[in-house]
Design a protein around this motif. Structure first.
Motif, PDB file in Angstrom:
ATOM      1  N   PRO A   1     -21.605  30.615   5.951  1.00  0.00           N
ATOM      2  CA  PRO A   1     -20.905  29.646   6.790  1.00  0.00           C
ATOM      3  C   PRO A   1     -19.381  29.770   6.707  1.00  0.00           C
ATOM      4  O   PRO A   1     -18.814  30.103   5.678  1.00  0.00           O
ATOM      5  CB  PRO A   1     -21.365  28.290   6.223  1.00  0.00           C
ATOM      6  CG  PRO A   1     -22.673  28.577   5.556  1.00  0.00           C
ATOM      7  CD  PRO A   1     -22.551  29.972   5.014  1.00  0.00           C
ATOM      8  N   ASN A   2     -18.744  29.510   7.847  1.00  0.00           N
ATOM      9  CA  ASN A   2     -17.291  29.361   7.945  1.00  0.00           C
ATOM     10  C   ASN A   2     -16.513  30.643   7.659  1.00  0.00           C
ATOM     11  O   ASN A   2     -15.402  30.590   7.132  1.00  0.00           O
ATOM     12  CB  ASN A   2     -16.805  28.244   7.012  1.00  0.00           C
ATOM     13  CG  ASN A   2     -15.675  27.434   7.633  1.00  0.00           C
ATOM     14  OD1 ASN A   2     -15.618  27.285   8.850  1.00  0.00           O
ATOM     15  ND2 ASN A   2     -14.783  26.931   6.819  1.00  0.00           N
ATOM     16  N   VAL A   3     -17.075  31.795   8.055  1.00  0.00           N
ATOM     17  CA  VAL A   3     -16.321  33.045   7.901  1.00  0.00           C
ATOM     18  C   VAL A   3     -15.732  33.512   9.234  1.00  0.00           C
ATOM     19  O   VAL A   3     -15.053  34.529   9.273  1.00  0.00           O
ATOM     20  CB  VAL A   3     -17.198  34.161   7.300  1.00  0.00           C
ATOM     21  CG1 VAL A   3     -17.603  33.825   5.874  1.00  0.00           C
ATOM     22  CG2 VAL A   3     -18.416  34.445   8.174  1.00  0.00           C
ATOM     23  N   GLY A   4     -16.005  32.766  10.339  1.00  0.00           N
ATOM     24  CA  GLY A   4     -15.421  33.109  11.627  1.00  0.00           C
ATOM     25  C   GLY A   4     -16.369  33.775  12.602  1.00  0.00           C
ATOM     26  O   GLY A   4     -15.920  34.468  13.520  1.00  0.00           O
ATOM     27  N   LYS A   5     -17.675  33.552  12.458  1.00  0.00           N
ATOM     28  CA  LYS A   5     -18.641  34.211  13.339  1.00  0.00           C
ATOM     29  C   LYS A   5     -18.471  33.751  14.801  1.00  0.00           C
ATOM     30  O   LYS A   5     -18.462  34.573  15.718  1.00  0.00           O
ATOM     31  CB  LYS A   5     -20.069  33.920  12.860  1.00  0.00           C
ATOM     32  CG  LYS A   5     -20.374  34.487  11.471  1.00  0.00           C
ATOM     33  CD  LYS A   5     -21.794  34.218  11.066  1.00  0.00           C
ATOM     34  CE  LYS A   5     -22.114  32.749  10.945  1.00  0.00           C
ATOM     35  NZ  LYS A   5     -21.298  32.067   9.902  1.00  0.00           N
ATOM     36  N   SER A   6     -18.366  32.448  15.000  1.00  0.00           N
ATOM     37  CA  SER A   6     -18.226  31.939  16.372  1.00  0.00           C
ATOM     38  C   SER A   6     -16.894  32.344  16.991  1.00  0.00           C
ATOM     39  O   SER A   6     -16.808  32.578  18.199  1.00  0.00           O
ATOM     40  CB  SER A   6     -18.386  30.413  16.388  1.00  0.00           C
ATOM     41  OG  SER A   6     -19.703  30.050  16.031  1.00  0.00           O
ATOM     42  N   THR A   7     -15.848  32.442  16.166  1.00  0.00           N
ATOM     43  CA  THR A   7     -14.558  32.904  16.681  1.00  0.00           C
ATOM     44  C   THR A   7     -14.661  34.352  17.147  1.00  0.00           C
ATOM     45  O   THR A   7     -14.130  34.725  18.209  1.00  0.00           O
ATOM     46  CB  THR A   7     -13.470  32.774  15.605  1.00  0.00           C
ATOM     47  OG1 THR A   7     -13.436  31.419  15.131  1.00  0.00           O
ATOM     48  CG2 THR A   7     -12.104  33.130  16.149  1.00  0.00           C
ATOM     49  N   LEU A   8     -15.358  35.185  16.362  1.00  0.00           N
ATOM     50  CA  LEU A   8     -15.579  36.574  16.768  1.00  0.00           C
ATOM     51  C   LEU A   8     -16.439  36.646  18.020  1.00  0.00           C
ATOM     52  O   LEU A   8     -16.170  37.443  18.933  1.00  0.00           O
ATOM     53  CB  LEU A   8     -16.236  37.355  15.628  1.00  0.00           C
ATOM     54  CG  LEU A   8     -16.631  38.815  15.943  1.00  0.00           C
ATOM     55  CD1 LEU A   8     -15.426  39.630  16.397  1.00  0.00           C
ATOM     56  CD2 LEU A   8     -17.303  39.462  14.740  1.00  0.00           C
ATOM     57  N   PHE A   9     -17.469  35.817  18.092  1.00  0.00           N
ATOM     58  CA  PHE A   9     -18.317  35.763  19.288  1.00  0.00           C
ATOM     59  C   PHE A   9     -17.477  35.464  20.526  1.00  0.00           C
ATOM     60  O   PHE A   9     -17.573  36.156  21.551  1.00  0.00           O
ATOM     61  CB  PHE A   9     -19.404  34.701  19.098  1.00  0.00           C
ATOM     62  CG  PHE A   9     -20.264  34.459  20.305  1.00  0.00           C
ATOM     63  CD1 PHE A   9     -21.375  35.238  20.553  1.00  0.00           C
ATOM     64  CD2 PHE A   9     -19.949  33.449  21.207  1.00  0.00           C
ATOM     65  CE1 PHE A   9     -22.174  35.018  21.675  1.00  0.00           C
ATOM     66  CE2 PHE A   9     -20.725  33.218  22.329  1.00  0.00           C
ATOM     67  CZ  PHE A   9     -21.840  34.011  22.555  1.00  0.00           C
ATOM     68  N   ASN A  10     -16.646  34.433  20.443  1.00  0.00           N
ATOM     69  CA  ASN A  10     -15.801  34.081  21.590  1.00  0.00           C
ATOM     70  C   ASN A  10     -14.838  35.217  21.942  1.00  0.00           C
ATOM     71  O   ASN A  10     -14.554  35.466  23.116  1.00  0.00           O
ATOM     72  CB  ASN A  10     -15.007  32.806  21.285  1.00  0.00           C
ATOM     73  CG  ASN A  10     -15.872  31.560  21.262  1.00  0.00           C
ATOM     74  OD1 ASN A  10     -16.974  31.550  21.806  1.00  0.00           O
ATOM     75  ND2 ASN A  10     -15.387  30.508  20.633  1.00  0.00           N
ATOM     76  N   ARG A  11     -14.330  35.903  20.919  1.00  0.00           N
ATOM     77  CA  ARG A  11     -13.410  37.014  21.155  1.00  0.00           C
ATOM     78  C   ARG A  11     -14.122  38.144  21.911  1.00  0.00           C
ATOM     79  O   ARG A  11     -13.563  38.727  22.848  1.00  0.00           O
ATOM     80  CB  ARG A  11     -12.873  37.532  19.813  1.00  0.00           C
ATOM     81  CG  ARG A  11     -12.020  38.776  19.890  1.00  0.00           C
ATOM     82  CD  ARG A  11     -10.694  38.536  20.558  1.00  0.00           C
ATOM     83  NE  ARG A  11      -9.894  37.550  19.841  1.00  0.00           N
ATOM     84  CZ  ARG A  11      -8.704  37.129  20.260  1.00  0.00           C
ATOM     85  NH1 ARG A  11      -8.196  37.612  21.401  1.00  0.00           N
ATOM     86  NH2 ARG A  11      -8.026  36.222  19.581  1.00  0.00           N
ATOM     87  N   LEU A  12     -15.363  38.442  21.534  1.00  0.00           N
ATOM     88  CA  LEU A  12     -16.077  39.561  22.145  1.00  0.00           C
ATOM     89  C   LEU A  12     -16.570  39.242  23.558  1.00  0.00           C
ATOM     90  O   LEU A  12     -16.635  40.127  24.405  1.00  0.00           O
ATOM     91  CB  LEU A  12     -17.252  39.984  21.260  1.00  0.00           C
ATOM     92  CG  LEU A  12     -16.871  40.602  19.907  1.00  0.00           C
ATOM     93  CD1 LEU A  12     -18.128  40.921  19.099  1.00  0.00           C
ATOM     94  CD2 LEU A  12     -16.024  41.858  20.078  1.00  0.00           C
ATOM     95  N   VAL A  13     -16.935  37.983  23.818  1.00  0.00           N
ATOM     96  CA  VAL A  13     -17.396  37.634  25.169  1.00  0.00           C
ATOM     97  C   VAL A  13     -16.226  37.279  26.072  1.00  0.00           C
ATOM     98  O   VAL A  13     -16.397  37.169  27.299  1.00  0.00           O
ATOM     99  CB  VAL A  13     -18.417  36.471  25.151  1.00  0.00           C
ATOM    100  CG1 VAL A  13     -19.638  36.846  24.338  1.00  0.00           C
ATOM    101  CG2 VAL A  13     -17.796  35.176  24.640  1.00  0.00           C
ATOM    102  N   GLY A  14     -15.036  37.100  25.500  1.00  0.00           N
ATOM    103  CA  GLY A  14     -13.852  36.841  26.309  1.00  0.00           C
ATOM    104  C   GLY A  14     -13.728  35.432  26.824  1.00  0.00           C
ATOM    105  O   GLY A  14     -12.887  35.142  27.681  1.00  0.00           O
TER     106      GLY A  14
END
Length: 475
Positions: free
Chosen positions: A11-24
């Protein structure tokens, strides 16, 4: 077949932030609070000429029981099994933790290709954690910053061999793929063929269907039953769903984009920032939907919050279907149906005839009737009435019940009517003195539209337009 990436990590390592970055786009909820993501979410992403389906997952927990954490872990394991490559994120600023090492061993046993991504490497604070991550035995880590987008070129290079293997590079076919030779016949259309082709193109577009309701009424259970798999996290705990999760699905040969949403509570009861974000996501899902299924608990049919949600759907111009869940637990069903119809007639007269389906998401009873209701109301929501037919109807309506006279004693003349758009059906009525037509007569016309053209159950937009007088003085 799409090239799939699964993003995993504690938890809380930035997975959703990376997801948003990759989908734009900002699709997944991002917050400092650990454990915000619970369901896995799919999105179409890419880097340069590389395209893929990326899967955001819940934080990995050392739990294998039937707890919420254990069920979240099970969802993540399914995402790993479904992926072609796993992106294993660690927090470089926090360094390698025992939980990181534990899940590195777990991923090695999964026999899926793993790319180690050391997130939060902006600046110098992440350097020690980046060097520590070599000890995990997963190869060279990719130094990355999901927040700032640093390291995308390195991630691209790490993904490139896998993308080529699975056809993820534009213009390159995956090994073993055979492209079918294009046909040489040229299609020639007459007017009727063009109309048929346009209708087929419209029918081929996905139907966007959002499932909404109060917390713990069975929305995720209903979605899982429709999909035929445990795609969404479910359980007796209220508020398990936080993100609006979209899944593409086929029903009766039609593509459906099915959206499971977080439960909506009264605004005064919302205090947590994450719940505010979840509520915003749910409202956005309603605005983007074609058909909204409002799930009710059969033991508390159409209470005040249910009506608030229904009015929001109607105000947004979406088609509404009411699904009464847990119907198998109702003792006096005829009385419950009578109360429901009474509430609909008195509280939602603007969508008279809205489809109402009783069902049990747990057993699957009534789901065929639900989807039939969704498809039927979607077709009504898209219905267009020819202008000539509409004006013949207008003449009959005004002859049967003429418009009232104005204060000067002159009777209003309704000159012309047309449907200006669908989704929802929207009509414009032209008259010389539009501001003098009473609301009661407008309601008379709207009710006539519903009855004559079969527009029951959908919101109708009705606008009055004043015809410009070319001889009037213009200042």
């Amino acid at each position: 077949m799409a090239f799939k990436l699964a993003i995993v990590g504690r938890p809380n390592v930035g997975k959703s932030t990376l997801f948003n970055r990759l989908v734009g786009r900002r699709l997944a909820i991002v917050h400092d609070q650990p454990g915000v993501t619970r369901d896995r979410r799919d999105g179409e992403g890419g880097i340069a000429d590389m395209s893929f389906t990326v899967i955001d997952t819940a934080g990995l927990e050392d739990a294998f029981d039937d707890s919420v954490e254990g069920r979240m872990r099970s969802q993540t394991d399914r995402a790993i099994a479904d992926a072609d490559v796993v992106l294993f994120l660690i927090d470089a600023r926090a360094g390698v933790t025992p939980l990181d090492a534990f899940f590195a061993d777990h991923l090695r046993r999964s026999r899926r290709p793993v790319i180690l991504v050391a997130n939060k490497c902006e600046g110098k604070a992440g350097a020690p954690g980046l060097y520590e991550s070599y000890a995990l035995g997963l190869g060279d880590p990719v130094a990355f910053s999901a927040e700032h987008g640093e390291g995308l070129d390195d991630l691209y290079e790490a993904l490139l061999p896998h993308a080529r293997q699975h056809g993820g590079i534009a213009g390159e076919a995956a090994p073993g793929d055979m492209d079918e030779a294009p046909g040489s016949a040229e299609a020639e259309y007459e007017d009727g063929d063009l109309n048929a082709a346009a209708e087929q193109a419209e029918a081929a577009r996905p139907l966007h269907m959002a499932v909404v309701g109060r917390p713990n009424v069975g929305k995720s259970t209903l979605v899982n039953r429709l999909l035929g798999e445990e795609r969404m996290l479910t359980g007796p705990e209220a508020g398990l769903t936080r993100d609006a999760i979209t899944v593409q699905w086929q029903f009766g040969g039609r593509t459906v984009r099915l959206v499971d949403t977080a439960g909506l509570r009264r605004r005064a009861n919302i205090t947590e920032p994450v719940e505010r974000l979840s509520t915003s996501n749910t409202i956005e899902a309603i605005r983007m939907a074609h058909v909204v299924v409002l799930v009710l608990d059969a033991n508390a049919i159409l209470d005040k919050q249910d009506l608030t949600i229904a009015r929001l759907v109607i105000d947004e111009g979406r088609a509404l279907v009411i699904a009464v869940n847990k119907w198998d637990a109702v003792d006096n069903r005829s009385e419950a149906l009578r109360r429901l119809q009474d509430r609909l007639e008195t509280s939602l007269p603007q969508v008279r005839g809205v489809p109402t389906v009783t069902l049990s998401a747990l057993s699957g009873a009534g789901l065929d009737r639900l989807m039939s209701g969704v498809v039927d109301i979607y077709d009504i929501w898209n219905r267009r009435v020819p202008t000539a037919q509409l004006n013949r109807w207008l003449a009959e309506m005004t002859e049967r019940h003429p418009p009232p006279a104005t204060q000067g004693g002159r009777r209003l003349r309704l000159r012309y009517m047309t449907q200006v758009r669908t989704r929802p059906p929207t009509f414009a009525l032209f008259t010389q003195r539009a501001d003098e037509l009473p609301d009661s007569y407008t309601r008379y016309l709207i009710n006539g539209l519903r009855e004559t053209f079969g527009l029951n159950g959908v919101p109708i937009r009705f606008g009055l337009r004043k015809r410009r007088n070319p001889y009037a003085d213009e200042d």
